[in-house]
Motif scaffolding. Structure first.
Motif, PDB file in Angstrom:
ATOM      1  N   LEU A  72       0.852  -1.189   0.000  1.00  0.00           N
ATOM      2  CA  LEU A  72       0.000   0.000   0.000  1.00  0.00           C
ATOM      3  C   LEU A  72       0.883   1.231   0.000  1.00  0.00           C
ATOM      4  CD1 LEU A  72      -2.780   1.432   0.391  1.00  0.00           C
ATOM      5  CD2 LEU A  72      -2.407   1.185   2.863  1.00  0.00           C
ATOM      6  N   GLY A 123      -5.616   6.366   4.307  1.00  0.00           N
ATOM      7  CA  GLY A 123      -6.154   5.004   4.306  1.00  0.00           C
ATOM      8  C   GLY A 123      -7.615   4.902   4.663  1.00  0.00           C
ATOM      9  N   GLU A 124      -8.319   6.025   4.691  1.00  0.00           N
ATOM     10  CA  GLU A 124      -9.738   5.988   5.048  1.00  0.00           C
ATOM     11  C   GLU A 124     -10.514   5.112   4.062  1.00  0.00           C
ATOM     12  OE1 GLU A 124     -11.195   7.104   7.650  1.00  0.00           O
ATOM     13  OE2 GLU A 124      -9.519   8.246   8.514  1.00  0.00           O
ATOM     14  N   ILE A 126     -10.302   1.900   3.662  1.00  0.00           N
ATOM     15  CA  ILE A 126      -9.599   0.675   3.266  1.00  0.00           C
ATOM     16  C   ILE A 126      -9.680  -0.313   4.418  1.00  0.00           C
ATOM     17  CG2 ILE A 126      -7.392  -0.335   2.584  1.00  0.00           C
ATOM     18  CD1 ILE A 126      -6.647   2.358   1.378  1.00  0.00           C
ATOM     19  N   ASP A 127     -10.178  -1.508   4.135  1.00  0.00           N
ATOM     20  CA  ASP A 127     -10.368  -2.514   5.182  1.00  0.00           C
ATOM     21  C   ASP A 127      -9.278  -3.570   5.205  1.00  0.00           C
ATOM     22  OD1 ASP A 127     -12.785  -1.309   5.983  1.00  0.00           O
ATOM     23  OD2 ASP A 127     -13.886  -2.381   4.415  1.00  0.00           O
ATOM     24  N   ARG A 129      -5.467  -5.421   5.050  1.00  0.00           N
ATOM     25  CA  ARG A 129      -4.175  -5.219   5.695  1.00  0.00           C
ATOM     26  C   ARG A 129      -3.059  -5.507   4.694  1.00  0.00           C
ATOM     27  NH1 ARG A 129      -3.707  -5.115  11.462  1.00  0.00           N
ATOM     28  NH2 ARG A 129      -5.756  -4.970  12.439  1.00  0.00           N
ATOM     29  N   PHE A 130      -1.916  -4.863   4.906  1.00  0.00           N
ATOM     30  CA  PHE A 130      -0.831  -4.918   3.928  1.00  0.00           C
ATOM     31  C   PHE A 130       0.480  -5.283   4.613  1.00  0.00           C
ATOM     32  CE2 PHE A 130      -4.153  -2.268   2.352  1.00  0.00           C
ATOM     33  CZ  PHE A 130      -4.218  -2.538   0.995  1.00  0.00           C
ATOM     34  N   ILE A 133       3.640  -1.011   3.867  1.00  0.00           N
ATOM     35  CA  ILE A 133       3.020   0.290   3.657  1.00  0.00           C
ATOM     36  C   ILE A 133       4.136   1.298   3.405  1.00  0.00           C
ATOM     37  CG2 ILE A 133       1.576   2.123   4.617  1.00  0.00           C
ATOM     38  CD1 ILE A 133       0.270   0.024   6.404  1.00  0.00           C
ATOM     39  N   GLN A 175      -3.961   5.064  11.428  1.00  0.00           N
ATOM     40  CA  GLN A 175      -4.280   4.324  10.215  1.00  0.00           C
ATOM     41  C   GLN A 175      -3.241   3.239   9.947  1.00  0.00           C
ATOM     42  OE1 GLN A 175      -5.521   6.573   6.804  1.00  0.00           O
ATOM     43  NE2 GLN A 175      -6.364   8.219   8.044  1.00  0.00           N
ATOM     44  N   ARG A 178      -3.993   0.192  11.967  1.00  0.00           N
ATOM     45  CA  ARG A 178      -5.135  -0.577  11.470  1.00  0.00           C
ATOM     46  C   ARG A 178      -4.816  -1.331  10.178  1.00  0.00           C
ATOM     47  NH1 ARG A 178      -8.739   0.948   7.730  1.00  0.00           N
ATOM     48  NH2 ARG A 178      -8.082   3.139   7.802  1.00  0.00           N
ATOM     49  N   LEU A 179      -3.948  -0.779   9.362  1.00  0.00           N
ATOM     50  CA  LEU A 179      -3.714  -1.306   8.016  1.00  0.00           C
ATOM     51  C   LEU A 179      -2.532  -2.269   7.913  1.00  0.00           C
ATOM     52  CD1 LEU A 179      -4.216   2.055   6.083  1.00  0.00           C
ATOM     53  CD2 LEU A 179      -5.760   0.076   6.019  1.00  0.00           C
TER      54      LEU A 179
END
Length: 229
Positions: A72, A123-124, A126-127, A129-130, A133, A175, A178-179
């Motif tokens: 991401l 990242g708003e 986006i559900d 995970r990466f 980043i 973010q 979370r990601l």
């Protein structure tokens, strides 16, 4: 925002003249080399700078040849970091996000079908995970005394981040938490002299934090991870 290698006042007029002459050339010819790729650039998009390659170096040091499965790039601009990483790891899947439709137009032409791209606020929304980043946010203080060519060629949204230059980092810290997938890393570009302040913001989200220096020996990249028990 790429390529600011130490606090602004520490740079001489001669250095600024050379740096922005290079950017102007890229705008004139419409191309800029970065890492192992070449990108189309132009008005309304930030020209990639060599200092930002430090993020790719940090990612390679972590993943090696195996590479991340999902990448991401937040604030992708013309696709700079995302497409460099995908060139390094062709089997990976990549998503680039930018708040500027103008910048995304360049990214789409540069990426072709190689990556997914979307308009968004970091990242708003986006559900997923990466594993990796990448992010080169704006980090210059509003009101900083910059050369006239900056205002003429570079998009303000890619440069300025509030009165202390940290607004983007404040938005990004939760973010990232979370990601980021377990075992993954976030490689975050920082400005000269910002290591302590940005590290403190990221530490509030529980990250383990390392740093990597650019070719000028300036701390340029924070490497964020979460300990997997």
């Amino acid at each position: 925002m790429a390529g600011w290698t130490m606090p602004l006042l520490a740079r001489s007029p001669l250095w600024w003249s050379a740096a922005w002459r290079t950017s102007r050339i890229a705008y004139i010819i419409g191309r800029r080399a970065f890492w192992t790729i070449e990108l189309e650039v132009g008005a309304g998009v930030l020209v990639p700078r060599p200092d930002s390659e430090t993020l790719i170096e940090a990612a390679i040091a972590h993943f090696g040849e195996s590479g991340p499965a999902r990448i991401l790039d937040l604030g992708t601009g013309p696709g700079t970091l995302l497409l460099a990483a995908l060139d390094q790891w062709p089997e990976a899947a990549g998503l680039g996000v930018d708040a500027s439709e103008e910048a995304l137009a360049y990214a789409r032409r540069n990426a072709g079908t190689r990556a997914a791209l979307r308009l968004g606020d970091w990242g708003e929304g986006i559900d997923a995970r990466f594993d990796l980043i990448l992010c080169n946010p704006p980090y210059i203080e509003v009101g900083a005394d910059l050369p006239a060519d900056v205002a003429r060629y570079e998009p303000e949204a890619a440069l300025y981040a509030g009165p202390d230059g940290l607004d983007a980092y404040r938005a990004l810290a939760p973010q990232f938490a979370r990601l980021l997938a377990p075992g993954g890393i976030a490689c975050l570009e920082i400005g000269g002299g910002q290591q302590a302040a940005v590290s403190a913001l990221m530490a509030t989200e529980g990250f383990t934090i390392k740093s990597r220096r650019d070719l000028n020996r300036i701390a340029r990249c924070l490497i964020l991870s979460v300990d997997v028990g």
